[in-house]
Design an enzyme around this catalytic site. Structure first.
Site, short mmCIF file in Angstrom:
data_model
loop_
_atom_site.label_atom_id
_atom_site.label_comp_id
_atom_site.label_asym_id
_atom_site.label_seq_id
_atom_site.Cartn_x
_atom_site.Cartn_y
_atom_site.Cartn_z
CG ASP A 1 2.23 -5.51 0.32
OD1 ASP A 1 1.21 -5.99 0.86
OD2 ASP A 1 2.22 -4.41 -0.27
CD GLU B 1 -3.97 -7.10 7.66
OE1 GLU B 1 -3.44 -6.44 8.58
OE2 GLU B 1 -4.41 -6.58 6.62
#
Length: 681
Positions: A583, A519
Site C-alpha cells: 500500500d 501489485e
C-alpha cells in the site's frame, strides 16, 4: 498457489482498468457523471487528524450495511454490479436449448440446477448418504486414513492439506505440497484465545456441528457428544498448527523430503500407499508444516476411532452443506454468516449461484463474459498504464538512497521480468470431462471437483505453465504471484471506481494507479523480495542491503501495531506487513507517475480541489468500506490486509506530497516528522 498476494481479501472485490486518454488529458465528462463524491466527505474533521474520515466520514455515518452483506462500500457495489452482469449472461444461456457439451450448456445448466431449490430441498441430504455410510463403516485408523486419501479422487478428501504448485526453490517444476489442515475454525487461535468473543464463536461452532448431526438423523445427545469430541480433536490438531504470522515466512515453511525420509517421521501414515490412492506418482514432496503430520500420525492412534469417524462425517456434511437442502444451508449461514461475519440474512440465491458458477466453470463463463464486457482496446490501454508505472518504478529503484548498486541491478532485473496478464488468458482451460445435468446440482458440483483434482495431479513433476491464471476473468480482484513473478488484472476489475475514460488523471492514478503500484510492490515486500526474477525462493540481496530493508520493514510493523480497531484490538503489524508495504509503495509509485502527466504538472483546480488533492482523495474514497464488527474482528485475526481506515491513513501520512497538498502542520493528530516518514520503494 502458495503466497499469492491479493489486493483485498475480506471484501469480495477489487477494481482496476486502463486509461484510453493520452497522458494528461482531462476529458469533458457528462455533467451527470460524478467521479469524486464530495458529499461523502466530512470536512469537520481535519485531513491531518484522520484522512479516511475526512475523505469519507459523511458517507460512513449515513451508510447502512445491507442485511445480506458483511460490509458495504466501493468494492461491494462494484462486485454487486459485476454479479448482475454475470447474471445477465447466465439467465440468457440457461433459458436456451444449447448444444450438449457446449460452453453455454455447461454454465447455463449449472446455474439453472443450483437455482432449482425446490428439487434440491426435496433431496434433503440424500446426495451425501453414501459418503456418510462409508465413513461409518471404517473399522480402524488405518482404514480411516486410507479412505481420507481415496476420497480425493472423488472430489472430497480429508485431513491432508494436499495441492500441486511450483517448487518454491525451482519455480519451473510443479511438485506435491502437503500443508497443515484438519481445522473447521479460521485458524489455531480460535481454539485457544480466551476472550469472550472467541469463546462465543467456539460455543456456536459446537452448536453448528451438533445441528448437522441432528439433520442427518442423530438424536440430540449423540449429536452433542459428537460435537464435543470433534472440538477436542480439532483443538489437539490445532496445537501443531503454525500461526498466521508464522505462515508468512516462506523459508520456514519450506521442507523438501524424499517420500522415504518423511515416512520416518510419520511411521503410521503409509505415504507411498496414500499417494498411490490419490493417483499421485512422485518420490519427492514439500511439507509446509511437518509438525501437523507428526501430530496427525500420533492422534490417529491415540484418539478413539469413533472420534475420527465423527470428524470425517462432519467435514463431509459441512463441505456439502451449501449444496444441500434448506435446513443445511440455514445451519451453515447461522454459523459462518451470522456468528463469524455478522450477516443478518443470507445472500440472495442468484448471487450465490453466480459465484458458484464462476468458481466452478470460471474459464467457460469467462469466455462469455470477456466477449460481452471486455475489449481488446481496454486490454491495450491497461497494458500501457502498467508499462507507465513500471517505468516509474524502475527510476525509483535506481534513485534509492539505501540500496547498493548490486542489489539495485537484481531488483531492476526482477521488475523487468514481470509477467503482465490483463483481462483474460491467451488460452482457455478445457472442461471436456465435466458433465453438467440441469436437474442434478450436487452431482454437477462433484463433476467439477473431480475435474479440478484430475487437472491438478496431471501437473505433478511436470513443467510449470506460466500462462495459467489463478483467477477467473470475471473476478473483481487482482494479484501478484511470486512463483510466476507476475501481476494479474482480470477483466472483472477493469471498471469504475478504479478507472473511467472520462475521469481526469488525478482520479485514475489515485485509484487504478495505486492498485497497479500495489501489485508491483508485492514483488518487493517482505515475502516477495525473497523470490528472484524467475520466481525462485533465493537470496539475491547483499547482506548490507537486506539488513537495511529489514529495518525499514520493522518501521512498518511498529506503525501498524499502533492502530486500534473496535476500541480493544490492534492491527497485527506482522500479519499485515506485506500488504502494508504494498500500500505504501503502490501509492508512492502512482503519485510519481501522476506527476508525469499534464494534469499532474498543473495547478488547475476541479471542483475546488487541486490535482494533488484529487489524487489523494480518489485513493481514499476507493477504500471507503464499512464492515460489521464481527467481520472486522475476524479480519484482525485472519486477514493479511489492514482495515481500510489504515490502508488510507498508513500510506498517506508517510508521503511528503500529502502534507503539502493539504497543508498539514505539526500538531495534527497523525502528523509524522519528515525524518520519521517511512520510505521503502
Amino acid at each position: 498457489m502458495k503466497y499469492m498476494k491479493w489486493l483485498i481479501l475480506a471484501a469480495p472485490v477489487l477494481a482496476v482498468t486502463a486509461c484510453n486518454q493520452k497522458s494528461g488529458e482531462v476529458s469533458e465528462a457528462p455533467k451527470r457523471t460524478v467521479f469524486f463524491d464530495k458529499t461523502g466527505m466530512d470536512t469537520t474533521v481535519k485531513p491531518g487528524d484522520d484522512f479516511f474520515q475526512y475523505a469519507s466520514g459523511a458517507w460512513y455515518k449515513k451508510t447502512e450495511i445491507p442485511a445480506s452483506e458483511t460490509g458495504w462500500g466501493s468494492f461491494y457495489t462494484l462486485y454487486d454490479d459485476n454479479q448482475k452482469n454475470l447474471r445477465t449472461i447466465l439467465q440468457e444461456v440457461s433459458g436456451k436449448e444449447n448444444d450438449k457439451g457446449s460452453n453455454a450448456q455447461k454454465v447455463g445448466d449449472l446455474y439453472a440446477s443450483g437455482m432449482d431449490t425446490v428439487a434440491i430441498d426435496k433431496q434433503g441430504y440424500e446426495p451425501i448418504k453414501p459418503l456418510l455410510a462409508k465413513i461409518n463403516g471404517l473399522k480402524d485408523y488405518k482404514e480411516l486414513i486410507q479412505f481420507a486419501a481415496d476420497s480425493y479422487k472423488d472430489g472430497d478428501g480429508f485431513l491432508l492439506g494436499f495441492y500441486v504448485s511450483p517448487d518454491d526453490r525451482n519455480s519451473a517444476k510443479n511438485v506435491v505440497h502437503f500443508d497443515q489442515s484438519g481445522l473447521g475454525l479460521p485458524n489455531r487461535d480460535y481454539y485457544f484465545n480466551t476472550d469472550s468473543a472467541t469463546k462465543n464463536i467456539r460455543a456456536a461452532y459446537v452448536k453448528y456441528i451438533a445441528k448437522l448431526f441432528t439433520l442427518t438423523g442423530a438424536d440430540a445427545a449423540t449429536a452433542s457428544k459428537n460435537a464435543d469430541n470433534i472440538l477436542k480433536l480439532e483443538t489437539a490438531l490445532a496445537q501443531s498448527h503454525s500461526t498466521p504470522v508464522e505462515l508468512r515466512d516462506p523459508v520456514k515453511n519450506y521442507h523438501k523430503f524424499a517420500v522415504g525420509d518423511m515416512q520416518k517421521q510419520v511411521p503410521d501414515l503409509d505415504l507411498k500407499d496414500l499417494l498411490s490412492r490419490m493417483d499421485v506418482k512422485t518420490d519427492t514432496i514439500l511439507v509446509g508444516q511437518p509438525a501437523y503430520y507428526k501430530a496427525l500420525n500420533d492422534l490417529l492412534k491415540s484418539q478413539p476411532i469413533d472420534f475420527w469417524k465423527s470428524k470425517l462425517q462432519f467435514v463431509a456434511m459441512n463441505d456439502a452443506s451449501r449444496y444441500l437442502s434448506k435446513p443445511f444451508r440455514d445451519a451453515r449461514f447461522e454459523f459462518f454468516g451470522k456468528t463469524l461475519n455478522g450477516q443478518k440474512q443470507p445472500t440472495e440465491r442468484w448471487k450465490q449461484m453466480v459465484s458458484t458458477t464462476d468458481g466452478g466453470l470460471g474459464e467457460l463463463l469467462g469466455q462469455l463474459y470477456a466477449e460481452k464486457y471486455f475489449t481488446s482496446e481496454a486490454k491495450d490501454r491497461m497494458l500501457a498504464l502498467v508499462n507507465n508505472l513500471q517505468s516509474v518504478y524502475r527510476e525509483r529503484i535506481q534513485k534509492l538512497d539505501w540500496m547498493g548498486t548490486e542489489t539495485k541491478q537484481k531488483a531492476t532485473g526482477k521488475l523487468n521480468a514481470f509477467i503482465k496478464k490483463i483481462g483474460y488468458p491467451d488460452k482457455w482451460k478445457k472442461y471436456d470431462d465435466v458433465e453438467i445435468d440441469r436437474n442434478a446440482f450436487y452431482k454437477n458440483m462433484q463433476s467439477v471437483s473431480k475435474h479440478n483434482y484430475k487437472e491438478m495431479i496431471a501437473k505433478v513433476d511436470k513443467k510449470v505453465d506460466k500462462t495459467e491464471w489463478g483467477m477467473t476473468p470475471p473476478t473483481v480482484n487482482a494479484y501478484y504471484n511470486p512463483s510466476f513473478n507476475e501481476i494479474v488484472f482480470p477483466a472483472g476489475i477493469l471498471q469504475f471506481p478504479f478507472f473511467d475514460k472520462n475521469a481526469d488523471d488525478a482520479i485514475n492514478y489515485g485509484a487504478i494507479g495505486a492498485v497497479i503500484g500495489h501489485e508491483m510492490t508485492h514483488g518487493f515486500d517482505d515475502q516477495g523480495s525473497q523470490y528472484d526474477k524467475d520466481g525462485n525462493l533465493k537470496v539475491w540481496w547483499t547482506p548490507a542491503d537486506a539488513a537495511k530493508f529489514k529495518a525499514k520493514t520493522q518501521q512498518v510493523v511498529d506503525l501498524y501495531n499502533g492502530f486500534t480497531v473496535l476500541n480493544n484490538m490492534h492491527v497485527n503489524g506482522k500479519l499485515t506487513l506485506g500488504e502494508n508495504i504494498a500500500d505504501i509503495g503502490g501509492l508512492a509509485i502512482a503519485y510519481q507517475a501522476f506527476k508525469n502527466t499534464e494534469q499532474g504538472k498543473s495547478d488547475k483546480k476541479i471542483d475546488g480541489l487541486t490535482p494533488d488533492q484529487r489524487f489523494f482523495l480518489s485513493f481514499a474514497q476507493v477504500w471507503r468500506i464499512k464492515d460489521r464488527d464481527e467481520t472486522l474482528r475476524m479480519r484482525i485475526n485472519t486477514d493479511p490486509h489492514s482495515p481500510e481506515r489504515y490502508r488510507v491513513n498508513g500510506p498517506v501520512f508517510n508521503m511528503d506530497a500529502f502534507y503539502k497538498a493539504f497543508n498539514i502542520q505539526p500538531g495534527a493528530k497523525l502528523y509524522k516528522p519528515e525524518n520519521q516518514r517511512i520510505r521503502i520503494w
